[in-house]
Design a protein around this motif. Structure first.
Motif, PDB file in Angstrom:
ATOM      1  N   ALA A 280       0.832  -1.210   0.000  1.00 21.10           N
ATOM      2  CA  ALA A 280       0.000   0.000   0.000  1.00 21.10           C
ATOM      3  C   ALA A 280       0.867   1.261   0.000  1.00 21.10           C
ATOM      4  CB  ALA A 280      -0.945  -0.004   1.199  1.00 21.10           C
ATOM      5  N   LEU A 281       1.915   1.282   0.823  1.00 21.58           N
ATOM      6  CA  LEU A 281       2.809   2.443   0.861  1.00 21.58           C
ATOM      7  C   LEU A 281       3.632   2.549  -0.421  1.00 21.58           C
ATOM      8  CD1 LEU A 281       3.918   2.286   4.595  1.00 21.58           C
ATOM      9  CD2 LEU A 281       2.655   4.149   3.509  1.00 21.58           C
ATOM     10  N   GLU A 282       4.092   1.408  -0.947  1.00 21.55           N
ATOM     11  CA  GLU A 282       4.854   1.413  -2.199  1.00 21.55           C
ATOM     12  C   GLU A 282       4.013   1.972  -3.347  1.00 21.55           C
ATOM     13  OE1 GLU A 282       6.425  -1.882  -5.331  1.00 21.55           O
ATOM     14  OE2 GLU A 282       7.072  -2.206  -3.259  1.00 21.55           O
ATOM     15  N   ASN A 283       2.757   1.542  -3.449  1.00 27.57           N
ATOM     16  CA  ASN A 283       1.875   2.026  -4.513  1.00 27.57           C
ATOM     17  C   ASN A 283       1.613   3.519  -4.390  1.00 27.57           C
ATOM     18  OD1 ASN A 283       1.713  -0.489  -5.701  1.00 27.57           O
ATOM     19  ND2 ASN A 283      -0.200  -1.037  -4.680  1.00 27.57           N
ATOM     20  N   ALA A 284       1.412   4.001  -3.155  1.00 30.89           N
ATOM     21  CA  ALA A 284       1.163   5.433  -2.950  1.00 30.89           C
ATOM     22  C   ALA A 284       2.389   6.255  -3.332  1.00 30.89           C
ATOM     23  CB  ALA A 284       0.762   5.693  -1.505  1.00 30.89           C
ATOM     24  N   LEU A 285       3.577   5.793  -2.944  1.00 28.29           N
ATOM     25  CA  LEU A 285       4.795   6.529  -3.288  1.00 28.29           C
ATOM     26  C   LEU A 285       5.087   6.472  -4.787  1.00 28.29           C
ATOM     27  CD1 LEU A 285       6.934   5.663  -0.175  1.00 28.29           C
ATOM     28  CD2 LEU A 285       6.362   7.958  -0.961  1.00 28.29           C
ATOM     29  N   LEU A 286       4.805   5.343  -5.403  1.00 33.31           N
ATOM     30  CA  LEU A 286       4.983   5.229  -6.851  1.00 33.31           C
ATOM     31  C   LEU A 286       4.091   6.237  -7.576  1.00 33.31           C
ATOM     32  CD1 LEU A 286       6.185   3.818  -9.331  1.00 33.31           C
ATOM     33  CD2 LEU A 286       4.350   2.134  -9.160  1.00 33.31           C
ATOM     34  N   GLU A 287       2.852   6.327  -7.132  1.00 35.31           N
ATOM     35  CA  GLU A 287       1.912   7.288  -7.728  1.00 35.31           C
ATOM     36  C   GLU A 287       2.415   8.720  -7.536  1.00 35.31           C
ATOM     37  OE1 GLU A 287      -2.881   8.227  -7.473  1.00 35.31           O
ATOM     38  OE2 GLU A 287      -2.087   6.466  -6.425  1.00 35.31           O
ATOM     39  N   GLN A 288       2.975   9.016  -6.359  1.00 40.04           N
ATOM     40  CA  GLN A 288       3.524  10.349  -6.099  1.00 40.04           C
ATOM     41  C   GLN A 288       4.669  10.663  -7.056  1.00 40.04           C
ATOM     42  OE1 GLN A 288       2.794  10.743  -1.342  1.00 40.04           O
ATOM     43  NE2 GLN A 288       4.787  11.357  -2.038  1.00 40.04           N
ATOM     44  N   PHE A 289       5.622   9.736  -7.167  1.00 37.89           N
ATOM     45  CA  PHE A 289       6.783   9.971  -8.035  1.00 37.89           C
ATOM     46  C   PHE A 289       6.352  10.097  -9.499  1.00 37.89           C
ATOM     47  CE2 PHE A 289       9.375   7.754  -4.582  1.00 37.89           C
ATOM     48  CZ  PHE A 289       9.847   8.952  -4.058  1.00 37.89           C
TER      49      PHE A 289
END
Length: 189
Positions: A78-87
């Motif tokens: 969940a955190l990886e997906n959110a950070l990927l979306e941010q980047f």
């Protein structure tokens, strides 16, 4: 053979009818950028969860009964997906074979709840380490978010979810607004 099938069926039905433990919705929201800071700079993204326990909340009702509550979603993913979306909103592109990498390490995520019939106290903490690495070197940053909330009566799961997601969103906002990290990735990726 018939007895074996009957015994296996009974065991399966018993397991299915056992009460399911309550779980929380962990849905961190990405902080999206309005403009690109780079144009398709690539990086590979990996993550790991190094927490000693996988539950996200501990409920202490004061009667020598501390109950762990797990997340329905995988915290690391969940955190990886959110950070990927941010980047990606900043113009970066994820690629498997990039020489640039970002590693996310979930070191701590926990909401501690002390509650009685009359009141509740919730303390949440998230510690996330982010490593941006290129052939020229690496930048390691630790982001820590904490939140406290007090309320009347005992804490409901929706209130615990609110605090859990608030602390995650706080850390995601800190990563999104980190000028040092943005500058490093912009110059070297």
């Amino acid at each position: 053979m018939r007895k074996l099938v009957l015994a296996a069926s009974m065991a399966l039905l018993t397991a299915c009818s056992a009460p399911q433990q309550e779980q929380l919705n962990f849905t961190p929201r990405a902080v999206l950028s309005n403009s690109n800071i780079v144009n398709n700079a690539t990086f590979s993204l990996t993550s790991k969860d190094v927490r000693s326990a996988q539950y996200v909340a501990l409920v202490d009702s004061g009667r020598s009964n501390i109950e762990p509550i797990h997340s329905k979603q995988n915290v690391r993913i969940a955190l990886e997906n959110a950070l990927l979306e941010q980047f990606q909103s900043q113009g970066f592109r994820s690629s498997v074979n990039s020489e640039n990498s970002v590693t996310i390490e979930v070191q701590e995520l926990l909401v501690s709840i002390k509650h009685s019939v009359m009141e509740n106290e919730m303390d949440a903490k998230l510690v996330l380490e982010l490593t941006a690495e290129t052939p020229q070197g690496k930048l390691v940053k630790t982001y820590t978010g904490s939140a406290e909330r007090n309320g009347a009566l005992s804490a409901s799961n929706s209130e615990i979810e609110l605090v859990l997601n608030d602390v995650a969103n706080l850390v995601l906002r800190e990563v999104a607004n980190d000028r040092e990290l943005q500058g490093y990735m912009q110059e070297r990726f």
